[in-house]
Design a protein around this motif. Structure first.
Motif, mmCIF file in Angstrom:
data_model
loop_
_atom_site.group_PDB
_atom_site.id
_atom_site.type_symbol
_atom_site.label_atom_id
_atom_site.label_comp_id
_atom_site.label_asym_id
_atom_site.label_seq_id
_atom_site.Cartn_x
_atom_site.Cartn_y
_atom_site.Cartn_z
ATOM 1 N N TYR A 189 0.882 -1.167 0.000
ATOM 2 C CA TYR A 189 0.000 0.000 0.000
ATOM 3 C C TYR A 189 0.913 1.209 0.000
ATOM 4 N N GLY A 190 0.856 2.015 -1.039
ATOM 5 C CA GLY A 190 1.798 3.120 -1.144
ATOM 6 C C GLY A 190 3.067 2.667 -1.851
ATOM 7 N N ALA A 191 3.942 3.626 -2.190
ATOM 8 C CA ALA A 191 5.162 3.326 -2.931
ATOM 9 C C ALA A 191 6.374 3.916 -2.224
ATOM 10 N N ALA A 192 7.559 3.514 -2.707
ATOM 11 C CA ALA A 192 8.799 3.851 -2.020
ATOM 12 C C ALA A 192 9.221 5.303 -2.169
ATOM 13 N N ASP A 193 8.564 6.054 -3.046
ATOM 14 C CA ASP A 193 8.975 7.452 -3.240
ATOM 15 C C ASP A 193 7.954 8.428 -2.663
ATOM 16 N N GLN A 194 7.163 7.986 -1.709
ATOM 17 C CA GLN A 194 6.078 8.814 -1.179
ATOM 18 C C GLN A 194 6.392 9.309 0.235
ATOM 19 N N THR A 195 5.896 10.517 0.520
ATOM 20 C CA THR A 195 6.175 11.177 1.792
ATOM 21 C C THR A 195 4.891 11.788 2.328
ATOM 22 N N PHE A 196 4.785 11.863 3.647
ATOM 23 C CA PHE A 196 3.636 12.484 4.293
ATOM 24 C C PHE A 196 3.964 13.916 4.715
ATOM 25 N N PHE A 197 2.951 14.794 4.572
ATOM 26 C CA PHE A 197 3.060 16.162 5.068
ATOM 27 C C PHE A 197 1.802 16.508 5.850
ATOM 28 N N LEU A 198 1.963 17.333 6.865
ATOM 29 C CA LEU A 198 0.855 17.835 7.668
ATOM 30 C C LEU A 198 0.550 19.250 7.185
ATOM 31 N N VAL A 199 -0.588 19.407 6.547
ATOM 32 C CA VAL A 199 -0.935 20.686 5.926
ATOM 33 C C VAL A 199 -2.098 21.321 6.674
ATOM 34 N N ARG A 200 -1.910 22.540 7.126
ATOM 35 C CA ARG A 200 -2.960 23.267 7.850
ATOM 36 C C ARG A 200 -4.145 23.531 6.930
ATOM 37 N N GLY A 201 -5.329 23.474 7.508
ATOM 38 C CA GLY A 201 -6.534 23.745 6.738
ATOM 39 C C GLY A 201 -6.616 25.167 6.229
ATOM 40 N N ASP A 202 -5.915 26.099 6.887
ATOM 41 C CA ASP A 202 -5.941 27.498 6.441
ATOM 42 C C ASP A 202 -4.791 27.838 5.502
ATOM 43 N N ASN A 203 -4.048 26.831 5.053
ATOM 44 C CA ASN A 203 -2.989 27.072 4.072
ATOM 45 C C ASN A 203 -3.639 27.548 2.770
ATOM 46 N N PRO A 204 -3.219 28.700 2.231
ATOM 47 C CA PRO A 204 -3.875 29.240 1.031
ATOM 48 C C PRO A 204 -3.730 28.341 -0.191
ATOM 49 N N GLY A 205 -2.786 27.393 -0.166
ATOM 50 C CA GLY A 205 -2.608 26.493 -1.299
ATOM 51 C C GLY A 205 -3.482 25.259 -1.237
ATOM 52 N N LEU A 206 -4.275 25.119 -0.186
ATOM 53 C CA LEU A 206 -5.159 23.956 -0.032
ATOM 54 C C LEU A 206 -6.603 24.407 -0.157
ATOM 55 N N ARG A 207 -7.346 23.746 -1.055
ATOM 56 C CA ARG A 207 -8.728 24.145 -1.295
ATOM 57 C C ARG A 207 -9.643 22.920 -1.258
ATOM 58 N N PRO A 208 -10.563 22.867 -0.296
ATOM 59 C CA PRO A 208 -11.504 21.743 -0.220
ATOM 60 C C PRO A 208 -12.721 21.959 -1.107
ATOM 61 N N ASP A 209 -13.329 20.855 -1.509
ATOM 62 C CA ASP A 209 -14.531 20.896 -2.346
ATOM 63 C C ASP A 209 -15.440 19.772 -1.880
ATOM 64 N N THR A 210 -16.593 20.121 -1.314
ATOM 65 C CA THR A 210 -17.512 19.113 -0.785
ATOM 66 C C THR A 210 -18.760 18.978 -1.658
#
Length: 383
Positions: A189-210
């Motif tokens: 599950y997942g691959a060897a070149d993948q990394t996790f990041f913790l991104v704040r919900g108020d980061n201007p580069g993150l946009r949710p769509d419900t």
């Protein structure tokens, strides 16, 4: 056997993971309302923030309860019995909190865990992508280093629970770097070149769509999250670069399982069947025996979920996969049987058992999906 009435027994301390009558009633009411509207269950999130339940997976020294997986699973089951969507959001919050506890730096512990424990912050996972496959091996979301040592994340995530409601997201990206030998892990599950990041919900580069309209778990705010020139510092990386696959493997080994959600939904349906029989004064032996069989199936599912939480087997990750497979299938069988017992009453629009069925089927499709669970288990045999 735990009944819905027992779930509403007051707890001397909310950190015990039990629902008091007010919390259970509020969650049940919001579940019905959001199932009709298909909108995110913001009321449930407010209730969870105030209940103290969000802190169960956080150690006591950071303001949490330090609960083990058995208690976490029991709490998720209890919430699912009154509000499946809230249970899914709670489970994801626990999963991210646990990953931060296990993989986070001391600074991340001090900055993030108190907020997650107090209910100030709700956490969510953003792993899935359209076309990436259930095993998340073909991600298109990327993370590239900047000259100042930070990262720019670009891509789009699908089926993210708590989208737009979460205060912090655990985002899986393709970072283009292989892990060190000690950090690598083959989880299937997942691959060897993948990394996790913790991104704040108020980061201007993150946009949710419900805008996604789900058939089940309609209040869970499961939708899309886009990342466009989303800048994060290296301090917001969780775990070593390229080591996400190993971290994912340890998620399963924790014993926390979505099977707990399925058990809660099955128990709620069984309670409705008992109420229906009592209301109509039905005392036929055949019906009583059928209810006993259904109760036995719920107890069996609860037992395998608890075994996963105890991590007593030689391969706890495989046991966790088995628990999701068995519990979700059992919930589907139990709820279908209850619909037949209720007869025409169970087919009236708005009847809770209809929601239980749709929510239970959604559990089977949540990561890892049941088909992927089967593949992972069979692969483990070959190892």
């Amino acid at each position: 056997m735990t009944s819905t009435a027992q779930l509403n027994t007051p707890a001397p301390n909310p950190a015990l993971g039990l629902l008091d009558p007010g919390t259970g009633a509020c969650l049940a009411a919001s579940a019905e309302a959001c199932d009709r509207s298909g909108t995110p269950d913001q009321e449930a999130v407010s209730v969870l923030r105030e209940s103290g339940l969000l802190g169960l997976a956080v150690p006591r020294r950071y303001g949490g309860a330090g609960a083990d997986p058995v208690r976490l699973n029991r709490c998720v089951e209890q919430v699912a019995a009154v509000n499946g969507s809230a249970a899914i959001m709670l489970f994801q919050h626990y999963a991210v909190s646990s990953r931060i506890v296990e993989q986070g730096t001391r600074a991340q512990h001090e900055q993030l865990l108190p907020r997650l424990a107090s209910g100030e912050w709700l956490a969510a996972s953003a792993w899935s992508e359209t076309g990436a496959g259930a095993n998340k091996k073909n991600l298109s979301t990327t993370g590239r280093r900047t000259e100042n040592g930070g990262w720019i994340l670009d891509g789009a995530k699908s089926f993210t629970t708590s989208a737009g409601l979460a205060d912090i997201y655990l985002v899986l990206v393709r970072s283009g770097a292989a892990p060190t030998a000690e950090a690598a892990g083959d989880s299937g599950y997942g691959a060897a070149d993948q990394t996790f990041f913790l991104v704040r919900g108020d980061n201007p580069g993150l946009r949710p769509d419900t805008s996604l309209r789900l058939a089940g778990m309609r209040g869970s705010a499961t939708g899309f999250v886009s990342l466009h020139d989303c800048y994060v510092t290296d301090a917001e990386r969780l775990g070593p670069i390229g080591a996400a696959a190993g971290i994912i493997a340890r998620v399963r080994e924790s014993g926390a399982t979505l099977g707990a959600v399925a058990v809660g939904l099955a128990q709620a349906a069984l309670d409705r069947a008992h109420e229906h029989a009592a209301r109509l004064g039905l005392s036929h032996q055949a019906l009583q025996h059928r209810l006993v069989d259904l109760a036995t199936e719920v107890e069996a599912a609860r037992a395998v979920v608890e075994r996963a939480g105890r991590r007593e087997s030689a391969d706890p990750g495989t046991t966790t996969l088995h628990s999701k497979l068995f519990a979700s299938a059992a919930a589907d069988r139990v709820i279908t049987a209850v619909e037949l017992i209720l007869s025409s009453a169970g087919y009236v629009e708005g009847h809770p058992v209809i929601r239980y069925g749709r929510d239970a089927r959604a559990v089977a499709l949540m990561g890892p999906t049941n088909d992927l669970c089967r593949e992972l288990v069979s692969t483990s045999w070959n190892r």
